[in-house]
Every structure is written in C-alpha cells, then in structure tokens.
Scaffold this active site. Structure first.
Site, mmCIF file in Angstrom:
data_model
loop_
_atom_site.group_PDB
_atom_site.id
_atom_site.type_symbol
_atom_site.label_atom_id
_atom_site.label_comp_id
_atom_site.label_asym_id
_atom_site.label_seq_id
_atom_site.Cartn_x
_atom_site.Cartn_y
_atom_site.Cartn_z
ATOM 1 N N LYS A 1 0.846 -1.214 0.000
ATOM 2 C CA LYS A 1 0.000 0.000 0.000
ATOM 3 C C LYS A 1 0.874 1.253 0.000
ATOM 4 C CE LYS A 1 -1.707 1.483 4.166
ATOM 5 N NZ LYS A 1 -1.230 2.838 4.505
ATOM 6 N N ASN A 2 1.885 1.241 0.866
ATOM 7 C CA ASN A 2 2.675 2.459 1.048
ATOM 8 C C ASN A 2 3.656 2.728 -0.092
ATOM 9 O OD1 ASN A 2 1.225 2.933 3.310
ATOM 10 N ND2 ASN A 2 2.787 2.206 4.761
ATOM 11 N N CYS B 1 -6.513 9.889 9.985
ATOM 12 C CA CYS B 1 -5.460 9.415 10.873
ATOM 13 C C CYS B 1 -5.892 9.352 12.326
ATOM 14 C CB CYS B 1 -4.256 10.315 10.781
ATOM 15 S SG CYS B 1 -2.912 9.610 11.693
ATOM 16 N N ARG C 1 0.725 13.714 13.623
ATOM 17 C CA ARG C 1 1.267 13.737 12.262
ATOM 18 C C ARG C 1 1.137 15.098 11.591
ATOM 19 N NH1 ARG C 1 -1.081 8.431 9.646
ATOM 20 N NH2 ARG C 1 0.837 8.147 8.523
ATOM 21 N N ASP D 1 4.653 -0.123 12.056
ATOM 22 C CA ASP D 1 3.465 -0.772 11.511
ATOM 23 C C ASP D 1 3.369 -2.251 11.893
ATOM 24 O OD1 ASP D 1 2.693 1.605 10.296
ATOM 25 O OD2 ASP D 1 3.859 1.205 8.504
ATOM 26 N N ARG E 1 -8.771 -1.082 4.260
ATOM 27 C CA ARG E 1 -8.035 0.072 3.718
ATOM 28 C C ARG E 1 -6.642 -0.329 3.260
ATOM 29 N NH1 ARG E 1 -8.793 5.586 7.028
ATOM 30 N NH2 ARG E 1 -7.297 6.160 5.439
#
Ligand code: EPU
Length: 421
Positions: free
Chosen positions: A23-24, A117, A122, A307, A400
């Site tokens: 995803k990232n 978020c 952040r 993560d 997600r």
C-alpha cells in the site's frame, strides 16, 4: 453495508501464500503518475480502499484510470489544476502525497488538510518546510493548504524530520523541475526506494536511493512508465507472526525480499522462533516455547517498523515472561491493547508510548473492535490463536490496507468469514 470478521481459532495454517503489493509504495507511485507527459502502467497494485480513494481523487482532477486485475494504467494528459476534493482528501491521510506533484506540475496546489489518521498527530510541517526550501510560497495553511511555486531553487534541502511521505513529496517535486537538489535526512523505507526507481525510469536523475541523503537532477519532461509495485513486507511480517503463534502451523511466505524485514527477523531469532529465510521467501513454523523480550522498540527504517508493533504483540502474549513495548513514533498506537485485554491478554499501559505484556496467556474469542489498520490486523491474528469464536468489528480499517486478508488466510486453512452486520 458494514461487515465483521468471524473467526474460529486454533485452525493450523499450512501451505504457501504470496503477499500483495505494498500500500505504502502504491500510493506515492500512483501520485507520481500525474507528473508524466504520457500514461503510466503500474503492476502489482493492491486493490484496497486507500488505493481506490487515491484513484478517485485523480479521476476528479481529470486523469483516466483503467484497472485490469492488479494492473492500473493512469493517463494524466487531461489533468486539470483544481482544488482537491475536500471529502476524499479528508478521508485519506495519504492524499498529502499529491501536494508535491500537483504543486510541481501546475505551480499551484490547494487542498484540505488530509485526514484519515487516528494513530497520532502527524504534522504536515516536514512537507511544507521542504517544499518552501525548494522555492514554494506558502499562501495559506489555516483553512486549506495553498502553495505556489514560481521559481524553484537548486539547493540543499534538510528535512524537518525523517518522514516517509514528506520525503516522497519532495522527491516528486524535485524530480519534475529543472533543478539539482540535495535532500538530507530522507526516509529509506523499501516503498521510498520503489518510488525512487519509478522516478528514475520517468527521467529524473537520482543518486542515494535507500540512504539518508538523496541527490536529484529533475526535468520538466518526465514521461509515463511501466513500473511494478514492491511486495508488502508488512504483510510478510503479519503472516510470519500468524505461523509462529497458531499451533501446528507451517507456511511459506512469498512475494517480497526478506531483507526488508531484517530487524523483525532479529526479534524472531531472539524469541527462538523456528524460521528459515530465502531471498524472497520465508518459511515459518509454530513455536511452542517463545522467549520474552527485554524491549520491543519501534524505530525508523531499517529499525523495527511501527506498523508491525501491534501485530508483534501476539508474539509477546504467547512468550514466557514480561515484555516491554516502546512505541517511539506514534502516540495513539497502543489502544488495541485494551481489545486484547478483553481476550485475556495481561497488559499494562503506562503512557501513550509504553506498555508491558505478561505472557504466556491463552486468548479467548469475544467481540473486539479495530481502532486502526494495523490494530485491526492484530485482532484478526488474535482470533486465529484464540479459543472459540472472535468477532472483529470495524473491519473497514483492515480493508483500507490489506487486499483480501480473509481470503488469503482461508487459503492457508484459517476459518475466517466476512459477515454483513
Ligand atoms: N517521527 C518521530 N521521530 C522521527 C521521525 C518521525 O517521532 O525522527 C514521528 C512523526 O512525528 C510522525 C511519525 O513518526 O508522527 C510518522 O512519521 P512519518 O512522517 O514518516 O509518517 P507518514 O509519512 O505520515 C508513513 C506511512 C505510515 C507509517 C509511517 C511510519 C504511508 C502512506 N504511510 O506515514 O503507514 O506508519 O510512514 O513508517 O507511507 C500504515 O500503513 O498503517 C501507516 C500508518
């Protein structure tokens, strides 16, 4: 319609599984397609909610997107400079990844503060400061983010902090200007490297990929390319934890370089877990006696990834003794521990960054709620090792970032069902 996962625990996991694209990595690479003067084709793109939202924002701006399986083609030639759609931006934190590319392509960008978020504050300061150093004028940061870029500088840009998406934003902006820049304190994650590789193919000259100092000579003439999204090392970590903790399991996990998880495997070694590594595959089997940890602390890459902090707590609940968790990056990433407590884990939360887990404790199925993507995946793991039935709610969070997690686990023998509520 919303759904939940219903899991019958203690079913052994066997066989092999290929992880999806990251995803990232997919999100910044999709953002980078707007910089090309022709269409780009991305392979191995995970079909997940965050990716769909990013594509929807681009479609609003006028790009043409076309899916074939996990291949996504984006034609940016009809893109227009418009304010980014408020609601979509607000629902996707990673929409910040369009700030650099849109500013660079059109000389101006206007978007809401990104949302989505729940894991911490952040700030967007690292993004704004680096773009300002490149020459951007910050017009407004009160109601919206409004930036203009007339005369970009060839200069040294020192990042305000080592940030993944801020590094990606400034790399995309520098790559698409006729400037030469040195960027220091850059993030080095495999997904940042994957974006570097794409920008190079598009025509940017980049040195220092995967290090904390990157040199970029950009060009206004970036072209569309074909590029493959790197496999998701976080998903490899997730399956490895499942295999280590669900009795009688043994699985082979494929699809990404195991070297992306070196600090994670170090912890596996410390815990005495049975595993064997190959270049792009890891074989992991159930380990009855897992040793506890003096400390699990999250770090910037190549340190232990934040993560995987929550999923790793499964190992800690099953290891003998007291293990400490120190989440150094985010201030709201321990809340899942309250859910694990409901299942029988012995935990003590000292403050937003530190907690203790005392093990081993048997877990028992009950109703639990995901509070973010990684926390949700953790509760699925907990369901796999628990006695009885676990109902995981708020699985939108899981969708997600994980492509068909339930189907992948089913293919290994897990009893997990998606049920409408
Ligand atoms: N931070 C520190 N110290 C530092 C550097 C950063 O405490 O030296 C803090 C920051 O203040 C921030 C946090 O660490 O609160 C994360 O920083 P970063 O800016 O790198 O995060 P990000 O770019 O917004 C990306 C991923 C996140 C992942 C983080 C950290 C994407 C789209 N998102 O976010 O992914 O947790 O990096 O690796 O790439 C997820 O996939 O679930 C996710 C949240």
């Amino acid at each position: 319609m919303s759904s939940k996962f219903v899991i019958q625990g203690k079913k052994p996991l066997t066989g092999s599984i290929k992880v999806s694209g990251s995803k990232n990595a997919a999100l910044p690479c999709i953002a980078a397609t707007v910089l090309g003067n022709s269409p780009s084709t991305l392979h191995n793109v995970p079909r997940i909610e965050d990716v769909y939202k990013m594509v929807e924002i681009l479609e609003y701006l006028g790009v043409i997107a076309d899916w074939k399986g996990n291949t996504l083609t984006i034609d940016p030639r009809k893109i227009k400079s418009k304010t980014l759609p408020h609601n979509l931006v607000k629902s996707l934190r990673a929409s910040i990844l369009l700030l650099g590319p849109m500013l660079s392509r059109f000389g101006e960008v206007k978007m809401a503060f990104p949302g989505g978020c729940v894991i911490g504050k952040r700030s967007v300061r690292a993004h704004l400061n680096s773009l300002r150093d490149l020459g951007a004028e910050i017009i407004n940061t009160k109601d919206v983010l409004h930036l203009k870029l007339k005369k970009p500088n060839s200069t040294k840009i020192i990042m305000w902090e080592i940030s993944v998406t801020a590094t990606e934003n400034i790399m995309m902006a520098c790559s698409s200007q006729n400037t030469t820049n040195t960027i220091s304190l850059t993030a080095a994650e495999p997904h940042v490297q994957n974006l570097c590789q794409m920008l190079k193919k598009m025509g940017s000259k980049i040195k220092g990929t995967g290090t904390s100092e990157i040199h970029i000579t950009g060009t206004r003439k970036l072209k569309g390319v074909t590029h493959t999204i790197v496999g998701d090392y976080l998903e490899m970590g997730l399956f490895a934890i499942a295999a280590a903790t669900v009795p009688k399991s043994k699985i082979l996990i494929k699809g990404v370089s195991t070297a992306h998880l070196d600090s994670f495997w170090n912890k596996f070694k410390e815990a005495g877990i049975n595993f064997t590594l190959f270049a792009n595959e890891a074989e992991v089997s159930y380990t009855k006696k897992i040793k506890s940890f003096s400390k699990l602390d999250t770090r910037l890459y190549p340190g232990f990834p934040t993560d995987l902090q929550a999923p790793f707590s499964m190992i800690l609940t099953q290891s003998k003794g007291i293990s400490k968790i120190f989440e150094t990056l985010f201030e709201s990433r321990l809340n899942y521990l309250y859910e694990l407590e409901k299942m029988g884990a012995k935990v003590e939360i000292y403050n937003p960054h530190q907690a203790l887990i005392v093990g081993p404790t048997p877990l028992t199925g009950t109703n639990v709620e995901s509070c973010d993507l990684r926390a949700g995946a953790t509760l699925v793991l907990a369901g796999l090792i628990a006695k009885g039935e676990t109902h995981v709610f708020n699985i939108d969070y899981i969708d997600r970032g994980h492509e068909k997690l339930d189907e992948k686990l089913q293919s290994l023998g897990a009893q997990i069902e998606r049920r409408a509520i």
